[in-house]
Design a protein around this motif. Sequence first.
Motif, short mmCIF file in Angstrom:
data_model
loop_
_atom_site.label_atom_id
_atom_site.label_comp_id
_atom_site.label_asym_id
_atom_site.label_seq_id
_atom_site.Cartn_x
_atom_site.Cartn_y
_atom_site.Cartn_z
N ASP A 55 0.81 -1.21 0.00
CA ASP A 55 0.00 0.00 0.00
C ASP A 55 0.85 1.27 0.00
OD1 ASP A 55 1.02 -0.15 2.56
OD2 ASP A 55 -0.90 0.13 3.58
N ILE A 56 2.17 1.12 -0.06
CA ILE A 56 3.05 2.29 -0.21
C ILE A 56 2.77 2.93 -1.57
CG2 ILE A 56 5.45 3.06 -0.41
CD1 ILE A 56 6.17 0.69 1.44
N LEU A 57 2.68 4.25 -1.59
CA LEU A 57 2.36 4.97 -2.82
C LEU A 57 3.53 4.93 -3.81
CD1 LEU A 57 0.73 8.02 -1.03
CD2 LEU A 57 -0.50 6.38 -2.47
N GLY A 58 3.21 5.16 -5.07
CA GLY A 58 4.26 5.32 -6.07
C GLY A 58 4.29 4.24 -7.13
N LEU A 59 4.01 4.62 -8.39
CA LEU A 59 3.96 3.69 -9.51
C LEU A 59 5.20 3.74 -10.39
CD1 LEU A 59 0.24 4.12 -10.63
CD2 LEU A 59 1.22 2.57 -8.92
N GLU A 60 6.16 4.59 -10.04
CA GLU A 60 7.39 4.69 -10.83
C GLU A 60 8.45 5.37 -9.99
OE1 GLU A 60 6.61 7.15 -14.26
OE2 GLU A 60 5.71 8.73 -13.03
N GLY A 86 3.11 -0.35 -7.11
CA GLY A 86 3.10 0.38 -5.85
C GLY A 86 4.46 0.29 -5.20
N GLY A 87 4.74 1.22 -4.27
CA GLY A 87 5.96 1.13 -3.48
C GLY A 87 7.07 2.07 -3.85
N GLY A 88 6.90 2.92 -4.88
CA GLY A 88 8.01 3.75 -5.35
C GLY A 88 8.39 4.90 -4.44
N MET A 89 7.46 5.37 -3.63
CA MET A 89 7.73 6.52 -2.76
C MET A 89 8.28 6.02 -1.43
SD MET A 89 4.45 8.92 -3.71
CE MET A 89 4.17 9.37 -5.43
N ALA A 90 9.48 5.49 -1.49
CA ALA A 90 10.12 4.90 -0.32
C ALA A 90 11.63 5.01 -0.49
CB ALA A 90 9.72 3.44 -0.17
N VAL A 95 11.94 -4.84 -6.83
CA VAL A 95 11.09 -5.00 -8.01
C VAL A 95 11.54 -6.21 -8.82
CG1 VAL A 95 10.76 -2.52 -8.14
CG2 VAL A 95 12.55 -3.55 -9.51
N ASP A 96 10.63 -6.71 -9.62
CA ASP A 96 10.95 -7.69 -10.66
C ASP A 96 12.01 -7.06 -11.56
OD1 ASP A 96 10.90 -9.19 -13.10
OD2 ASP A 96 8.87 -9.87 -12.67
N ALA A 97 13.13 -7.72 -11.71
CA ALA A 97 14.24 -7.15 -12.48
C ALA A 97 13.85 -6.82 -13.91
CB ALA A 97 15.43 -8.11 -12.46
N ARG A 98 12.86 -7.52 -14.44
CA ARG A 98 12.41 -7.28 -15.82
C ARG A 98 11.63 -5.97 -15.94
NH1 ARG A 98 8.83 -12.36 -16.90
NH2 ARG A 98 8.07 -11.63 -14.85
N HIS A 99 11.22 -5.41 -14.83
CA HIS A 99 10.43 -4.18 -14.84
C HIS A 99 11.30 -2.93 -14.67
CE1 HIS A 99 6.70 -6.68 -13.44
NE2 HIS A 99 7.14 -7.01 -14.65
N ALA A 100 12.60 -3.12 -14.62
CA ALA A 100 13.54 -2.00 -14.55
C ALA A 100 14.18 -1.80 -15.92
CB ALA A 100 14.62 -2.27 -13.51
N LEU A 101 14.44 -0.54 -16.24
CA LEU A 101 15.10 -0.18 -17.48
C LEU A 101 16.27 0.75 -17.16
CD1 LEU A 101 12.08 0.53 -19.87
CD2 LEU A 101 13.53 -1.50 -19.81
N PRO A 102 17.29 0.78 -18.01
CA PRO A 102 18.41 1.68 -17.74
C PRO A 102 17.99 3.13 -17.86
CG PRO A 102 18.60 0.70 -19.93
CD PRO A 102 17.47 -0.01 -19.25
N VAL A 103 18.58 3.98 -17.03
CA VAL A 103 18.33 5.41 -17.17
C VAL A 103 18.87 5.86 -18.53
CG1 VAL A 103 18.94 7.69 -16.28
CG2 VAL A 103 18.39 5.83 -14.69
N PRO A 104 18.03 6.46 -19.37
CA PRO A 104 18.51 6.88 -20.69
C PRO A 104 19.69 7.83 -20.60
CG PRO A 104 16.12 6.96 -20.61
CD PRO A 104 16.58 6.73 -19.19
N ALA A 105 20.60 7.70 -21.54
CA ALA A 105 21.79 8.55 -21.57
C ALA A 105 21.39 10.03 -21.57
CB ALA A 105 22.63 8.24 -22.80
N GLY A 106 22.04 10.80 -20.72
CA GLY A 106 21.80 12.23 -20.67
C GLY A 106 20.73 12.67 -19.69
N LEU A 107 20.02 11.72 -19.08
CA LEU A 107 18.97 12.08 -18.13
C LEU A 107 19.45 11.89 -16.70
CD1 LEU A 107 15.65 10.62 -19.60
CD2 LEU A 107 16.76 12.82 -20.06
#
Length: 320
Positions: A55-60, A86-90, A95-107
Amino acid sequence: MKALQGVEGELEWAQRPAPECGEGEVRIRVAAAGLNRADLLQRAGHYPPPAGVTDILGLECAGVVIEAGAGSRWQVGDRVCTLLAGGGMAEEVVVDARHALPVPAGLSLREAAVIPEVYATAWLNLYRLGALQPGEKVLLHAGASGVGSAAIQLCKAFDNPCWVSVGSAERLAYCEALGAQGGVLRGEALEALRDFAPFDLILDPVGAKYAALNLQLLGLDARWVMIGLMGGRKAELDLAGLLAKRIQLIGSTLRSRDADYKAGLLAEMEENVWPMFAEGKLSPRLEQCFPIGDAEAAFAALASNTVSGKLALVIDADLQ
């Protein structure tokens, strides 16, 4: 760890047990989390998380990997952003490793934190479910929102001219600067959308209030993709219009999709969408960051319906 939760309509930054990190998962030290309308609804008690989800808030969110379970492609120290149910505001999230993506270059991590939810929503509903083809015309209601901002940019990148409905002249100018062909102001000139019709696809977070007009604006073999009900849930429609025009009415939610579906969606995005951030064709459209201690102000800003683009909550200011 500390985490943000909605308790009887109030926000509470409080201690919560840190989740375990298992096989195929990663633990992320969170730098920042994106704020979405779903968080407003959950905080108000109107959008509970799916069964089994925190129930922790946060979708990304975005941050740095601090633990990687067996079977993961990630290593400690990798900078990632992730789509969540859920759970991002912590301070930490697993997370499921497949649901993570690399931070795009320059961001930055703060910019990356506001990408996953809105770009996944836009990609899913425009190109996977909506099956847009180059040259097809799109109408985006709430075009200056986070999802709208992402959708406009994707439409421009994939050769789909789009129009918007928005709440102010300033927000219409914002959408046109992103690549929209034009649009109208809701409450003043919504009927003027007829001038740009027929549309091949309407992305609709409004629902009942716009339903009858949407039916009129859609062309033959068009797709009406409904992703929200901000304008109500009950509408009276002449269904003969759906038949005559062979319209597909598609109801869509992302949060409740299963892990494999989300993994496939994100893999598509990494291949087709992610390179465009490094190329400068896509932007996070991060309008403002709030420290986690000012979460109430951030939620109030989003609820005001005056934000163009995205807001982020900064969890760890030392991570950039």
